[in-house]
Design an enzyme around this catalytic site. Structure first.
Site, PDB file in Angstrom:
ATOM      1  N   ASP A 271      38.274  48.196  38.187  1.00  0.00           N
ATOM      2  CA  ASP A 271      39.042  47.226  38.977  1.00  0.00           C
ATOM      3  C   ASP A 271      39.103  45.888  38.253  1.00  0.00           C
ATOM      4  O   ASP A 271      39.149  44.830  38.863  1.00  0.00           O
ATOM      5  CB  ASP A 271      38.321  47.086  40.346  1.00  0.00           C
ATOM      6  N   LYS A 300      47.314  46.232  37.110  1.00  0.00           N
ATOM      7  CA  LYS A 300      47.965  45.017  37.618  1.00  0.00           C
ATOM      8  C   LYS A 300      49.422  45.051  37.170  1.00  0.00           C
ATOM      9  O   LYS A 300      49.720  45.461  36.045  1.00  0.00           O
ATOM     10  CB  LYS A 300      47.289  43.752  37.073  1.00  0.00           C
TER      11      LYS A 300
HETATM   12  C1  SAM Z   1      38.434  42.257  41.140  1.00  0.00           C
HETATM   13  S1  SAM Z   1      36.795  42.079  40.628  1.00  0.00           S
HETATM   14  C2  SAM Z   1      36.080  43.622  41.032  1.00  0.00           C
HETATM   15  C3  SAM Z   1      35.719  43.765  42.465  1.00  0.00           C
HETATM   16  C4  SAM Z   1      34.938  45.030  42.729  1.00  0.00           C
HETATM   17  N1  SAM Z   1      35.742  46.238  42.465  1.00  0.00           N
HETATM   18  C5  SAM Z   1      34.428  45.109  44.146  1.00  0.00           C
HETATM   19  O1  SAM Z   1      34.895  45.994  44.890  1.00  0.00           O
HETATM   20  O2  SAM Z   1      33.568  44.322  44.537  1.00  0.00           O
HETATM   21  C6  SAM Z   1      36.925  42.181  38.900  1.00  0.00           C
HETATM   22  C7  SAM Z   1      35.593  42.087  38.175  1.00  0.00           C
HETATM   23  O3  SAM Z   1      35.818  42.422  36.811  1.00  0.00           O
HETATM   24  C8  SAM Z   1      34.876  41.702  36.030  1.00  0.00           C
HETATM   25  N2  SAM Z   1      35.339  41.713  34.622  1.00  0.00           N
HETATM   26  C9  SAM Z   1      36.385  41.063  34.067  1.00  0.00           C
HETATM   27  N3  SAM Z   1      36.496  41.379  32.749  1.00  0.00           N
HETATM   28  C10 SAM Z   1      35.510  42.270  32.502  1.00  0.00           C
HETATM   29  C11 SAM Z   1      35.110  42.992  31.335  1.00  0.00           C
HETATM   30  N4  SAM Z   1      35.754  42.852  30.170  1.00  0.00           N
HETATM   31  N5  SAM Z   1      34.054  43.831  31.445  1.00  0.00           N
HETATM   32  C12 SAM Z   1      33.407  43.999  32.606  1.00  0.00           C
HETATM   33  N6  SAM Z   1      33.740  43.338  33.738  1.00  0.00           N
HETATM   34  C13 SAM Z   1      34.783  42.502  33.691  1.00  0.00           C
HETATM   35  C14 SAM Z   1      34.811  40.343  36.692  1.00  0.00           C
HETATM   36  O4  SAM Z   1      33.587  39.712  36.389  1.00  0.00           O
HETATM   37  C15 SAM Z   1      34.951  40.700  38.176  1.00  0.00           C
HETATM   38  O5  SAM Z   1      33.688  40.777  38.797  1.00  0.00           O
END
Ligand code: SAM
Length: 350
Positions: A271, A300
């Site tokens: 996600d 997205k």
């Molecule tokens: C929309 S949130 C996810 C929400 C989660 N699915 C939930 O239900 O609580 C997106 C997450 O992706 C993480 N993120 C962004 N880029 C990332 C990467 N390259 N590797 C791992 N996590 C990443 C962010 O820190 C954020 O916590």
């Protein structure tokens, strides 16, 4: 009665028009698609009677990315009083239906009409049953009435096995209070949408392992844990303590785009908010290299050409798997809980 009505998220009418027009062209059904902006629906008006039914038969509802619900039929005007007699007259030559759904569009006007539908449903149901037009039989054709106002309704039908699982395609899922984020409902809806309920025990079993990329604070991990899975949660952000306390979650603060598991896992879910092409490439790697068997990944949407871009990415995935000579089922849907995104489900078959 030569129209296909398709419900969608408001703002995605053009995507539905493009999508259904493409299918109509493939099936050589002549007609045209039309929609008003923000109306939460699109119509495909066929040039000849019977063609809307043929179009519906030639497309699996699950194949449609942007349509939440559909029905074939036509609009009729209703009087202010005794609407039921007019509806019964229109249905005089119709077969016996197995279910009745009263629906509205996902707009403010639609929401205002919901109360009217609630009041109208019981008397209509009684009248249809009395006239021998409605029996409770989930295998029979469904009668779908989409009200645009108290005076205009789309009188439509759809096979229950080839239309939405829920009225208006909107799932009634209860937010679990102990889940760390509301996006937990997205993954739950994905499972309902992509995995037949009778296969949940086998395909979402507590014997399985899962990886959640971009997991924090843990709404999706919560769903995997609820099924009893051992989960590796990848995110630099903090995971909810309640999830860590289950002992089923290992939290790694690493980059979800480069990390790979040492052993293949059953499920990968992702996600992360990223460019859709990058998320699709990640999917191809995980499924293509056999790192997971099934995956749910959010793509997205770009600002423009949203349908064309999703089609292009799905085609690229198909081509990639064909080149690797592996068979993968690919499904993609804009779920009710999705906003500017679609959800992909992939399953490696062999
Ligand atoms: C929309 S949130 C996810 C929400 C989660 N699915 C939930 O239900 O609580 C997106 C997450 O992706 C993480 N993120 C962004 N880029 C990332 C990467 N390259 N590797 C791992 N996590 C990443 C962010 O820190 C954020 O916590």
């Amino acid at each position: 009665m030569n129209t296909l009505l398709l419900h969608c998220r408001p703002g995605f009418e053009n995507e539905v028009c493009a999508e259904i027009s493409e299918h109509a062209a493939r099936l050589e059904v002549s007609g045209y698609a039309k929609a008003r902006p923000a109306s939460a629906c699109a119509e495909f008006v066929c040039s000849e009677d019977g063609e809307a039914e043929r179009l519906m038969r030639g497309v699996r509802f699950n194949q449609l990315i942007f349509a939440r619900q559909w029905a074939q039929g036509g609009f009729i005007d209703l009087p202010e009083l005794d609407r039921i007699s007019v509806l019964l007259a229109h249905l005089a030559d119709s077969p016996v239906f197995g279910s009745l759904w009263l629906e509205v569009l996902d707009t403010n006007e639609g929401k205002e009409l919901s109360n009217f539908c609630k009041k109208f449903e019981a008397p209509l149901r009684n009248a249809l049953s009395k006239a021998g037009k409605l029996v409770e039989d989930p295998t029979k054709l469904r009668l779908l009435l989409t009200f645009k106002s108290g005076r205009e309704v789309f009188l439509g039908v759809a096979p229950p096995g080839n239309s939405a699982l829920w009225p208006m395609g909107i799932p009634r899922l209860k937010f679990p209070r102990e889940a760390p984020s509301r996006s937990t409902l997205k993954l739950e809806e994905a499972w309902h949408t992509f995995i037949p309920r009778e296969q949940w025990d086998e395909r979402l079993s507590g014997e399985m392992t899962g990886v959640d990329l971009g997991a924090a604070p843990g709404g999706w991990t919560y769903q995997l844990v609820k099924r009893g899975m051992l989960v590796t949660a990848i995110d630099n952000g903090p995971m909810a303590e309640s999830l860590m306390d289950t002992g089923l979650v290992q939290h790694l603060m690493v980059d979800g785009f480069t990390w790979k598991p040492k052993q293949p896992v059953d499920w990968m879910v992702c996600d992360i908010v990223e460019k859709p092409a990058r998320s699709a490439a990640l999917l191809e790697t995980w499924i293509g290299e056999g790192l997971c068997r099934e995956a749910v990944v959010n793509l997205k949407l770009p600002m423009k050409q949203r349908y064309a871009e999703v089609r292009r990415l799905l085609q690229r995935l198909e081509d990639g798997f064909a080149a690797r000579k592996i068979k993968v089922s690919i499904a993609c849907k804009q779920l009710y809980h999705d906003r500017e995104e679609v959800t992909c489900h992939l399953r490696r078959l062999r």
